[in-house]
Design a protein around this motif. Structure first.
Motif, PDB file in Angstrom:
ATOM      1  N   LEU A 131       0.694  -1.066   0.041  1.00 47.96           N
ATOM      2  CA  LEU A 131      -0.330   0.369   0.328  1.00 47.96           C
ATOM      3  C   LEU A 131       1.136   1.178  -0.093  1.00 47.96           C
ATOM      4  CD1 LEU A 131      -2.932  -1.197   2.869  1.00 47.96           C
ATOM      5  CD2 LEU A 131      -2.394  -1.029   0.634  1.00 47.96           C
ATOM      6  N   ALA A 132       0.698   2.106  -0.457  1.00 46.16           N
ATOM      7  CA  ALA A 132       1.249   3.299  -0.438  1.00 46.16           C
ATOM      8  C   ALA A 132       0.916   3.984   1.453  1.00 46.16           C
ATOM      9  CB  ALA A 132       0.279   4.476  -1.472  1.00 46.16           C
ATOM     10  N   GLY A 133       2.466   4.882   1.348  1.00 50.23           N
ATOM     11  CA  GLY A 133       1.765   5.208   2.449  1.00 50.23           C
ATOM     12  C   GLY A 133       3.597   5.678   3.230  1.00 50.23           C
ATOM     13  N   PRO A 134       4.618   5.650   4.543  1.00 43.78           N
ATOM     14  CA  PRO A 134       5.385   5.191   4.605  1.00 43.78           C
ATOM     15  C   PRO A 134       6.520   4.099   4.646  1.00 43.78           C
ATOM     16  CG  PRO A 134       4.333   5.183   6.482  1.00 43.78           C
ATOM     17  CD  PRO A 134       3.202   5.781   5.426  1.00 43.78           C
ATOM     18  N   TYR A 135       7.014   4.418   4.454  1.00 39.03           N
ATOM     19  CA  TYR A 135       8.219   3.266   3.937  1.00 39.03           C
ATOM     20  C   TYR A 135       9.729   3.555   4.903  1.00 39.03           C
ATOM     21  CZ  TYR A 135       5.245   0.778   1.340  1.00 39.03           C
ATOM     22  OH  TYR A 135       4.175  -0.261   0.139  1.00 39.03           O
ATOM     23  N   ARG A 136      10.273   2.692   5.312  1.00 36.85           N
ATOM     24  CA  ARG A 136      11.613   2.853   6.004  1.00 36.85           C
ATOM     25  C   ARG A 136      12.467   2.384   5.272  1.00 36.85           C
ATOM     26  NH1 ARG A 136      13.484  -1.060  10.486  1.00 36.85           N
ATOM     27  NH2 ARG A 136      11.424  -1.750  10.162  1.00 36.85           N
ATOM     28  N   LEU A 137      13.421   3.508   4.895  1.00 37.80           N
ATOM     29  CA  LEU A 137      14.655   2.790   3.598  1.00 37.80           C
ATOM     30  C   LEU A 137      15.671   2.196   4.785  1.00 37.80           C
ATOM     31  CD1 LEU A 137      12.169   3.816   2.184  1.00 37.80           C
ATOM     32  CD2 LEU A 137      13.707   4.337   0.106  1.00 37.80           C
ATOM     33  N   ARG A 138      16.166   1.756   4.939  1.00 33.90           N
ATOM     34  CA  ARG A 138      17.406   1.738   5.770  1.00 33.90           C
ATOM     35  C   ARG A 138      18.888   1.032   5.063  1.00 33.90           C
ATOM     36  NH1 ARG A 138      16.899  -3.192  10.586  1.00 33.90           N
ATOM     37  NH2 ARG A 138      15.681  -1.068  11.413  1.00 33.90           N
ATOM     38  N   VAL A 139      19.887   2.095   5.381  1.00 35.49           N
ATOM     39  CA  VAL A 139      21.001   2.296   4.159  1.00 35.49           C
ATOM     40  C   VAL A 139      22.002   2.023   5.096  1.00 35.49           C
ATOM     41  CG1 VAL A 139      22.115   3.179   2.758  1.00 35.49           C
ATOM     42  CG2 VAL A 139      19.959   3.433   2.416  1.00 35.49           C
ATOM     43  N   ASP A 140      22.538   0.584   5.584  1.00 36.52           N
ATOM     44  CA  ASP A 140      23.807   0.314   6.119  1.00 36.52           C
ATOM     45  C   ASP A 140      23.188   0.695   7.733  1.00 36.52           C
ATOM     46  OD1 ASP A 140      25.176  -0.207   4.130  1.00 36.52           O
ATOM     47  OD2 ASP A 140      26.417   1.583   3.738  1.00 36.52           O
ATOM     48  N   GLY A 141      22.136   0.089   8.232  1.00 38.71           N
ATOM     49  CA  GLY A 141      21.416  -0.207   9.235  1.00 38.71           C
ATOM     50  C   GLY A 141      21.544   1.647   9.721  1.00 38.71           C
ATOM     51  N   VAL A 142      21.310   2.602   9.399  1.00 44.38           N
ATOM     52  CA  VAL A 142      20.841   4.647   8.872  1.00 44.38           C
ATOM     53  C   VAL A 142      19.589   4.007   8.682  1.00 44.38           C
ATOM     54  CG1 VAL A 142      21.105   6.173   8.905  1.00 44.38           C
ATOM     55  CG2 VAL A 142      22.373   4.496   9.464  1.00 44.38           C
TER      56      VAL A 142
END
Length: 188
Positions: free
Chosen positions: A113-124
């Motif tokens: 679904l559309a909405g907030p997504y968490r993108l974790r780049v190298d643990g951040v």
């Protein structure tokens, strides 16, 4: 090596096999790490992690993960920099831009679904709102966004939906060059 394992456990990310040197158990520990950070051995997340980080996708163990590539999208006016899953599904992560000024990030052929997504780049963690205004899950990403630099400097990215469910994990090898080529072409 023990410090690497502890850091890996704390960050919740798989450590690439090459980070362990010539240790014969490095690949096995990497596989175990992928298993621990996935829904299970039958899940696509587990297999993608093993393929991306452990060199054990069922083919030759030393086959390097493909890097990001740059090219002209199928519409003939949008340029893309990204990486597709190796399962021939067409799914992947792409930075897209055009000479008319469009610039956005795409979770291509991904359910959700559309909405907030968490993108974790190298643990951040980085939070971004994705919508389906272009059919696929997309979020505006201006070519001067600091997140472009994060992608360019990173080694891997994991994506999670708002509920915390795992969506994808891909490497960022050659992302700097591919995104730079897209941005350079879109400015011209």
């Amino acid at each position: 090596m023990r410090a690497t394992m502890v850091i890996s456990a704390l960050l919740g990310v798989a450590v690439p096999a090459w980070a362990e040197g010539d240790d014969p158990m490095a690949m096995q520990r990497c596989v175990w790490s992928c298993l621990a950070n996935s829904p299970g051995a039958g899940s696509p997340q587990y297999h993608q992690c093993v393929m991306n980080f452990c060199g054990a996708d069922g083919s030759e163990p030393d086959t390097p993960e493909p890097g990001w590539t740059f090219g002209l999208a199928g519409d003939g006016r949008t340029y893309s920099a990204g990486i597709a899953f190796q399962d021939n599904s067409g799914r992947g992560l792409y930075y897209m831009c055009s000479q008319s000024g469009e610039s956005y990030l795409v979770l291509y052929r991904m359910a959700g679904l559309a909405g907030p997504y968490r993108l974790r780049v190298d643990g951040v963690d980085h939070w971004m709102n994705f919508d389906r205004s272009r059919v696929e899950l997309t979020t505006p990403l201006h070519r001067t966004s600091p997140f472009i630099g994060v992608l360019a400097a990173g080694t891997s990215i994991q994506v999670f939906d708002a509920a915390g469910a795992f969506v994808m994990q891909v490497g960022l090898r050659n992302a700097r060059n591919a995104i730079g080529d897209a941005i350079g072409t879109c400015r011209g």
